[in-house]
Design a protein around this motif. Structure first.
Motif, short mmCIF file in Angstrom:
data_model
loop_
_atom_site.label_atom_id
_atom_site.label_comp_id
_atom_site.label_asym_id
_atom_site.label_seq_id
_atom_site.Cartn_x
_atom_site.Cartn_y
_atom_site.Cartn_z
N ILE A 192 0.83 -1.20 0.00
CA ILE A 192 0.00 0.00 0.00
C ILE A 192 0.87 1.25 0.00
CG2 ILE A 192 -1.74 1.28 1.30
CD1 ILE A 192 -2.71 -1.37 2.43
N LEU A 193 1.85 1.28 0.91
CA LEU A 193 2.66 2.49 1.05
C LEU A 193 4.05 2.12 1.53
CD1 LEU A 193 2.20 5.54 0.72
CD2 LEU A 193 1.81 5.66 3.17
N THR A 194 5.06 2.49 0.75
CA THR A 194 6.44 2.21 1.13
C THR A 194 7.28 3.45 0.90
OG1 THR A 194 7.02 1.42 -1.08
CG2 THR A 194 6.23 -0.22 0.50
N ASN A 195 8.51 3.44 1.45
CA ASN A 195 9.43 4.54 1.19
C ASN A 195 9.77 4.59 -0.28
OD1 ASN A 195 9.84 5.67 3.77
ND2 ASN A 195 11.08 3.90 4.35
N LEU A 196 10.04 5.79 -0.74
CA LEU A 196 10.31 6.00 -2.17
C LEU A 196 11.49 5.17 -2.64
CD1 LEU A 196 9.64 7.60 -4.73
CD2 LEU A 196 11.22 9.37 -3.94
N SER A 197 12.52 5.03 -1.80
CA SER A 197 13.73 4.33 -2.22
C SER A 197 13.65 2.83 -2.04
CB SER A 197 14.93 4.86 -1.43
OG SER A 197 14.73 4.65 -0.04
N SER A 198 12.55 2.30 -1.44
CA SER A 198 12.48 0.87 -1.14
C SER A 198 11.37 0.16 -1.88
CB SER A 198 12.30 0.67 0.38
OG SER A 198 11.09 1.25 0.81
N ALA A 199 10.74 0.81 -2.87
CA ALA A 199 9.69 0.15 -3.63
C ALA A 199 10.27 -1.03 -4.40
CB ALA A 199 9.03 1.14 -4.59
N THR A 200 9.59 -2.21 -4.31
CA THR A 200 10.13 -3.41 -4.93
C THR A 200 9.26 -3.92 -6.06
OG1 THR A 200 9.00 -4.75 -3.25
CG2 THR A 200 11.28 -4.10 -2.81
N SER A 201 8.09 -3.39 -6.26
CA SER A 201 7.23 -3.85 -7.35
C SER A 201 6.39 -2.71 -7.86
CB SER A 201 6.33 -4.99 -6.85
OG SER A 201 5.41 -4.50 -5.89
N SER A 202 5.83 -2.92 -9.06
CA SER A 202 5.02 -1.88 -9.67
C SER A 202 3.72 -1.67 -8.91
CB SER A 202 4.72 -2.24 -11.12
OG SER A 202 4.03 -3.49 -11.18
N GLY A 203 3.32 -2.64 -8.08
CA GLY A 203 2.08 -2.52 -7.33
C GLY A 203 2.25 -1.78 -6.02
N SER A 204 3.45 -1.31 -5.70
CA SER A 204 3.69 -0.63 -4.44
C SER A 204 3.54 0.86 -4.60
CB SER A 204 5.10 -0.95 -3.93
OG SER A 204 5.24 -2.32 -3.65
N ALA A 205 2.84 1.49 -3.65
CA ALA A 205 2.75 2.94 -3.61
C ALA A 205 3.89 3.46 -2.75
CB ALA A 205 1.40 3.37 -3.03
N THR A 206 4.43 4.62 -3.09
CA THR A 206 5.61 5.13 -2.39
C THR A 206 5.34 6.47 -1.75
OG1 THR A 206 6.44 6.19 -4.40
CG2 THR A 206 7.14 3.93 -3.98
N PHE A 207 6.15 6.76 -0.73
CA PHE A 207 6.07 8.05 -0.05
C PHE A 207 7.49 8.52 0.23
CE2 PHE A 207 5.79 10.88 3.57
CZ PHE A 207 4.73 11.69 3.21
N PRO A 208 7.85 9.75 -0.16
CA PRO A 208 9.23 10.23 0.04
C PRO A 208 9.50 10.60 1.49
CG PRO A 208 7.91 11.95 -0.95
CD PRO A 208 7.03 10.74 -0.88
N THR A 209 10.20 9.74 2.22
CA THR A 209 10.56 10.01 3.60
C THR A 209 11.93 10.67 3.65
OG1 THR A 209 9.31 8.08 4.34
CG2 THR A 209 10.96 8.96 5.86
N PRO A 210 12.03 11.86 4.28
CA PRO A 210 13.33 12.54 4.31
C PRO A 210 14.33 11.76 5.15
CG PRO A 210 11.76 13.66 5.73
CD PRO A 210 10.99 12.63 4.96
N PRO A 211 15.61 11.70 4.73
CA PRO A 211 16.62 10.97 5.51
C PRO A 211 16.97 11.71 6.79
CG PRO A 211 17.65 12.16 3.71
CD PRO A 211 16.16 12.33 3.54
N ASP A 212 17.48 10.95 7.75
CA ASP A 212 17.96 11.57 8.98
C ASP A 212 19.26 12.31 8.67
OD1 ASP A 212 18.28 12.24 11.61
OD2 ASP A 212 19.17 10.33 12.20
N ARG A 213 19.48 13.42 9.35
CA ARG A 213 20.69 14.21 9.13
C ARG A 213 21.33 14.56 10.46
NH1 ARG A 213 20.87 19.49 5.36
NH2 ARG A 213 20.81 17.85 3.80
#
Length: 392
Positions: free
Chosen positions: A107-128
């Motif tokens: 349903i919802l994953t981090n933008l950089s960790s999407a593994t399939s075309s069926g995954s929705a992504t959300f851009p989570t800012p990295p820790d700094r």
């Protein structure tokens, strides 16, 4: 009694009629709701075919929302309830449950960790890391040991007094006694400006709390490092500092064969001339070459690698600084040297430079004003260090 009984019968009829009307109303409402639900399913099916951007149709009709609607419409409990509603039958209860073979990750994953075309992504800012890592800055030690005094002018005049000749006995009355020649030379120590600046946007300074402090540290150190370098190596002239190597006296050891011996011979020679040398300046690598000096049996003379001796020779402190040229030693009597402090190190910020105001930029300027006074050149000796061997 008969009238009372008749009244009760009328009340029961009225109550029965009200119950029937209530049940009919509930039946109609349930029927209407299921009809609406059926229309919704049909509408979803149509949208699947037309590609309508419905939320339940996410991921091409294979999303969790669509799968839930489809499974619910095919559930046995839901089918039975819908059939009963269509036949105007009473629905006593409704119990329907569906199970979806789908993970929340689809349903919802981090933008950089999407593994399939069926995954929705959300851009989570990295820790700094909130801290700012500044570049390596060499230690400043000379400014900590040289005497200093403030001045309010752009130059300082002083007199160097030189004395020649020696006192002698008057062997015969009436003879001319020995003459001493004292000569004063007026000299001037210039106050110079050492500065450096950089530019930054107001936004980046406001958005990064530690950046301002890091810039301040770097600019401070850069200016002070330049001052330390010129106090040793300055050649004088317009807007330049005359440093210790320029103002001091060149000394040539005659009996020393090692760097440590050369330092000692210089100090003894100065002491014989009436000075009290109390400070030695060496390049860090030259001091290290002295530290690793070993005897004929391969034993370290100046301490050991695990227990090195402090930086000192002949009961005098050593200041190591990369500003001293490699292979050069300096000994001095600090009573005759003074750092002239016209303006201590300061950091200023302004947007009045060029077009910085309209570009929302600021100029960050570090600045100091200082000079060097050496009232007696014989109080500073500089000399070459003999080559040394680190082994037997």
């Amino acid at each position: 009694m008969r009238a009372k009984k008749h009244l009760e019968e009328l009340e029961m009829e009225e109550l029965k009629r009200a119950v029937i009307e209530g049940v009919d109303s509930i039946r109609s409402e349930v029927k209407a709701r299921f009809a609406s639900f059926e229309d919704r399913i049909i509408d979803l099916e149509q949208k699947k075919g037309t590609g309508h951007p419905d939320p339940a149709m996410a991921n091409g009709g294979n999303g969790p929302g669509f799968m839930a609607v489809k499974a619910l419409s095919e559930d046995a409990g839901m089918v039975a309830a819908r059939t009963a509603a269509q036949q105007n039958k009473k629905i006593s209860s409704l119990n329907s449950r569906v199970s979806l073979d789908v993970s929340i990750k689809s349903i919802l994953t981090n933008l950089s960790s999407a593994t399939s075309s069926g995954s929705a992504t959300f851009p989570t800012p990295p820790d700094r890391n909130p801290n700012i890592t500044i570049p390596g800055l060499r230690p400043l030690r000379l400014l900590d040991v040289l005497p200093r005094r403030p001045t309010s002018s752009d130059s300082v005049e002083y007199v160097r007094l030189a004395a020649s000749g020696e006192a002698s006995e008057q062997e015969i009355e009436g003879e001319t006694k020995a003459e001493l020649d004292l000569e004063g030379t007026l000299d001037t120590a210039s106050i110079v400006t050492i500065a450096g600046w950089t530019a930054a946007s107001r936004q980046v300074l406001a958005d990064n709390d530690a950046l301002g402090a890091a810039i301040d540290t770097v600019i401070n150190h850069k200016c002070l490092s330049r001052l330390e370098h010129r106090l040793i190596n300055g050649v004088g002239g317009q807007g330049k500092i005359a440093g210790l190597l320029h103002l001091g006296t060149a000394f040539s050891p005659t009996i020393a064969t090692t760097p440590a011996d050369a330092v000692g011979e210089s100090m003894v020679t100065m002491a014989n001339a009436g000075y009290m040398p109390n400070l030695i300046l060496l390049n860090p690598l030259d001091w290290f070459s002295i530290q690793i000096t070993r005897s004929s049996t391969a034993e370290y003379i100046f301490g050991t690698p695990t227990n090195p001796v402090p930086p000192a020779l002949w009961n005098s402190a050593i200041v190591t600084t990369p500003s001293v040229p490699l292979g050069t030693g300096i000994t001095l009597d600090t009573r005759f040297t003074t750092v002239l402090d016209r303006q201590q190190m300061s950091v200023l910020i302004s947007n009045s430079h060029a077009d910085f105001f309209v570009r929302n930029l600021v100029a960050i300027l570090g600045e100091l004003r200082a000079g060097l006074e050496v009232t007696d050149s014989s109080a500073v000796y500089h000399f070459g260090l003999p080559a040394t061997s680190s082994g037997p």
